[in-house]
Design an enzyme around this catalytic site. Structure first.
Site, PDB file in Angstrom:
ATOM      1  N   LEU A  35       0.809  -1.215   0.000  1.00 42.29           N
ATOM      2  CA  LEU A  35       0.000   0.000   0.000  1.00 42.29           C
ATOM      3  C   LEU A  35       0.839   1.262   0.000  1.00 42.29           C
ATOM      4  O   LEU A  35       0.388   2.305  -0.472  1.00 42.29           O
ATOM      5  CB  LEU A  35      -0.932   0.010   1.219  1.00 42.29           C
ATOM      6  CG  LEU A  35      -2.013  -1.073   1.257  1.00 42.29           C
ATOM      7  CD1 LEU A  35      -2.776  -1.017   2.575  1.00 42.29           C
ATOM      8  CD2 LEU A  35      -2.964  -0.918   0.079  1.00 42.29           C
ATOM      9  N   GLY A  36       2.021   1.206   0.543  1.00 44.87           N
ATOM     10  CA  GLY A  36       2.852   2.391   0.592  1.00 44.87           C
ATOM     11  C   GLY A  36       4.040   2.195   1.492  1.00 44.87           C
ATOM     12  O   GLY A  36       4.258   1.118   2.055  1.00 44.87           O
ATOM     13  N   GLY A  38       6.830   4.569   4.278  1.00 44.90           N
ATOM     14  CA  GLY A  38       7.109   5.803   4.992  1.00 44.90           C
ATOM     15  C   GLY A  38       8.446   5.718   5.669  1.00 44.90           C
ATOM     16  O   GLY A  38       9.218   4.774   5.458  1.00 44.90           O
ATOM     17  N   MET A  40       9.108   5.010   8.662  1.00 47.15           N
ATOM     18  CA  MET A  40       9.235   3.945   9.649  1.00 47.15           C
ATOM     19  C   MET A  40       9.193   2.553   9.038  1.00 47.15           C
ATOM     20  O   MET A  40       9.586   1.587   9.683  1.00 47.15           O
ATOM     21  CB  MET A  40       8.131   4.070  10.700  1.00 47.15           C
ATOM     22  CG  MET A  40       8.290   5.257  11.636  1.00 47.15           C
ATOM     23  SD  MET A  40       6.866   5.454  12.731  1.00 47.15           S
ATOM     24  CE  MET A  40       6.920   3.880  13.586  1.00 47.15           C
ATOM     25  N   GLY A  41       8.694   2.414   7.824  1.00 42.05           N
ATOM     26  CA  GLY A  41       8.612   1.085   7.226  1.00 42.05           C
ATOM     27  C   GLY A  41       7.635   1.053   6.071  1.00 42.05           C
ATOM     28  O   GLY A  41       7.307   2.082   5.473  1.00 42.05           O
ATOM     29  N   ASP A 151       0.185  14.214  16.226  1.00 40.85           N
ATOM     30  CA  ASP A 151       0.585  14.346  14.815  1.00 40.85           C
ATOM     31  C   ASP A 151      -0.647  14.301  13.918  1.00 40.85           C
ATOM     32  O   ASP A 151      -0.684  13.589  12.923  1.00 40.85           O
ATOM     33  CB  ASP A 151       1.574  13.242  14.435  1.00 40.85           C
ATOM     34  CG  ASP A 151       2.281  13.544  13.111  1.00 40.85           C
ATOM     35  OD1 ASP A 151       2.366  14.733  12.744  1.00 40.85           O
ATOM     36  OD2 ASP A 151       2.739  12.600  12.451  1.00 40.85           O
TER      37      ASP A 151
END
Length: 595
Positions: A35-36, A38, A40-41, A151
């Site tokens: 899915l994507g 970032g 962090m992983g 956030d």
């Protein structure tokens, strides 16, 4: 790390195929697409055994190698599991101790607010009002669990057909936890920080999320951040020292956004006031979310994301450490969960008493159904070494001499008679016996169709199973123990002295009775008497920090009882006592003898 919003475009852009460095399974979850990614992983699409899609976030190896990160990640999971609401994506499974930590949340088929604005521009005022009201309701649940998001930004808000979803608690911590700013780490995204975050050293409170909510509202209504764009230092300076640019914010939204963006946290509205401002701006006493609350162009993106790819075919080996309890057999269609399987639902905590909210949702927050993180082991018995459906080979016809045949007949009759005389007196003891797995040969099963004693010998006599005793909501305080043989199992003082199950003040569950042991079941592994009898990963103690809501522990006592502990929660940080809330199922005298 958001993960569920990789970008706008067609299905091929949203559901990216797995690449060479991507795993094919995560703790038994078969991955269907990426899915994507970032900082962090990476985030993958998978499915529960019941067919519900989930988003699995796998942490990068360098983070997993950092003990401090693992501590924070474990705290994140515990915090996120306390958040259950209609406008949040629940955490349904996780592993904070594995080689590659991961977190599974419900998959939301919708673009992020950031993607929607980039692709289609600013949203209509009516849509923004419903968006803000839904986000405020999500914050009501989050803050009620004692958590500050920290956030909140457009990429952490997904637009589903029935309303927004606030996601990604990757840097959300309980309000009373030690802030990472003490170690010089900046928390949050610069364009959507509050002044107390941007200045550093300020106290982060629920009002911090209200400021971010005002920024998100301005972004949704205008297509750009309220404090402009540019370098991080420039944006942070404007947030602390200058007023936001609200010239392009529609008049109906300006009062809401202006109050939310007050520099002084005490001057910002509460969650209840935010919802009331949305009602006033919409000229409605009650907000009604129609099915077409989103513009058609944005709704079309939801349709694309709803058509998620099917799970990958089961042609890959299971992940390391996964060992089915049944021997391998030719591939068969995946079996549904067994009868009686019910995922545990964590009890959603009530609102924070410190918040005096006039707002009360008219619905109940749905429970977070915890789906298994591993597929159920095959339930079929092995086929005696032959493939399913195969017939035994037909022996070839022999044409031996008549003398040999006569000799064989005489020998067979003599041997049969001898065996009958030897076994006749032992017939009552052997009749009805079967293996510990309950299996019988195919010949024995067919031979019992003639009636009489043959049928009794072919069908094993089932021993009555012990009846379970249920004890719900037991608060086991540190320094106390439970005795499973008691008619009413209640905590009793003492943690040492040969007790069957105690909560040691050292922070662990302890099986002290002679011959007693514990087994920590895997996440999603259905707890039952059969599972507790079969699993042999024995230990004497299980540390509480390895437990989360829904985890189960098998207890076998030296007195022959078996118990199944299901964790339901833990005491609050400000509680005068340290305890864990658990459900307990006890099968008395159910432990199988080792003789």
């Amino acid at each position: 790390m958001t993960g569920q919003q990789p970008g706008h475009g067609g299905a091929s852009r949203i559901f990216q195929p797995l690449e060479g460095d991507d795993p094919t399974t995560v703790a038994g979850y078969r991955l269907a697409a990426r899915l994507g990614a970032g900082g962090m992983g990476k985030v993958y699409l998978s499915y529960t055994p019941g067919g519900r899609p989930v988003a699995i976030k796998v942490i990068r190896p360098e983070f997993g190698d950092d003990p401090e990160f693992r501590r924070r990640f474990a705290q994140e999971v515990q915090s996120a599991q306390r958040v259950q609401g209609l406008f949040t994506a629940p955490v349904i499974d996780a592993d904070t101790d594995g080689r590659r930590p991961w977190l599974a949340t419900a998959y939301v088929p919708g673009p992020s607010l950031a993607d929607a604005v980039v692709a289609h521009g600013a949203l209509p005022v009516e849509t923004v009002l419903l968006l803000v009201a839904g986000m405020a309701e999500a914050l009501h649940v989050i803050h009620g669990a004692g958590i500050v998001h920290r956030d909140l930004k457009p990429s952490n808000v997904l637009l589903a057909a029935d309303g927004p979803r606030v996601i990604d608690f990757g840097i959300a911590y309980a309000a009373d936890a030690t802030s990472l700013t003490g170690s010089g780490v900046t928390i949050g995204t610069p364009s959507f920080m509050a002044p107390e975050q941007a200045a550093g050293g300020g106290r982060v409170t629920p009002a911090t999320d209200i400021f971010a909510l005002g920024q998100v509202a301005a972004y949704a209504a205008t297509g750009s951040p309220a404090f402009g764009e540019g370098t991080s230092h420039g944006v942070l300076y404007r947030i602390v020292h200058e007023e936001p640019d609200l010239e392009r914010v529609p008049e109906r939204l300006r009062k809401l956004v202006t109050r939310a963006l007050a520099k002084d946290p005490a001057a910002r509205p509460s969650v209840a006031e935010i919802i009331e401002l949305c009602r006033s701006a919409n000229a409605e006493t009650v907000l009604r979310r129609a099915e077409d609350w989103l513009p058609r162009t944005v709704a079309a993106d939801i349709t694309v994301r709803t058509a998620a790819p099917a799970p990958a075919s089961d042609r890959t080996p299971p992940p390391p450490g996964y060992a089915p309890t049944a021997p391998s057999a030719p591939p068969t269609p995946a079996a549904p969960p067994p009868a009686g399987y019910a995922p545990t639902a964590p009890v959603a905590p009530g609102p924070n008493p410190a918040q005096s909210l006039a707002y009360a949702p008219t619905h109940a927050a749905p429970p977070a159904h915890r789906f298994p993180g591993r597929p159920l082991p095959p339930g079929a018995m092995p086929h005696g070494g032959m493939p399913p459906g195969a017939m035994p080979p037909v022996p070839p016809r022999r044409r031996g001499p008549v003398v040999a045949l006569a000799a064989a007949l005489v020998f067979g009759i003599t041997a049969g008679a001898t065996a009958y005389l030897l076994l006749k007196d032992k017939e009552p003891q052997t009749k009805g016996s079967a293996s510990s797995q309950g299996g019988t040969s195919s010949q024995g099963g067919q031979g019992g169709q003639d009636g009489g004693s043959t049928d009794a010998g072919a069908k094993p006599s089932a021993e009555p199973q012990p009846k379970p005793a249920e004890f719900k909501g037991v608060n086991l305080t540190a320094g106390y123990h439970l005795t499973l043989g008691d008619d009413a199992v209640r905590p009793q003082r003492g943690e040492d002295g040969g007790y069957e199950l105690s909560y040691d003040t050292g922070g662990y569950l302890d099986a002290e009775s002679s011959g007693g042991n514990l087994v920590l079941l895997d996440p999603g592994q259905p707890g039952s008497l059969a599972a507790c009898r079969a699993d042999t990963r024995f230990t004497q103690n299980v540390y509480v920090n390895k437990l989360s809501k829904g985890r189960q522990v098998c207890v076998t006592t030296g007195t022959g009882h078996i118990g199944l502990v299901t964790v339901q929660g833990f005491s609050a940080e400000d509680s005068p006592s340290t305890y864990m809330t658990l459900d307990l199922t006890v099968w008395r005298n159910a432990a199988e003898s080792s003789d």
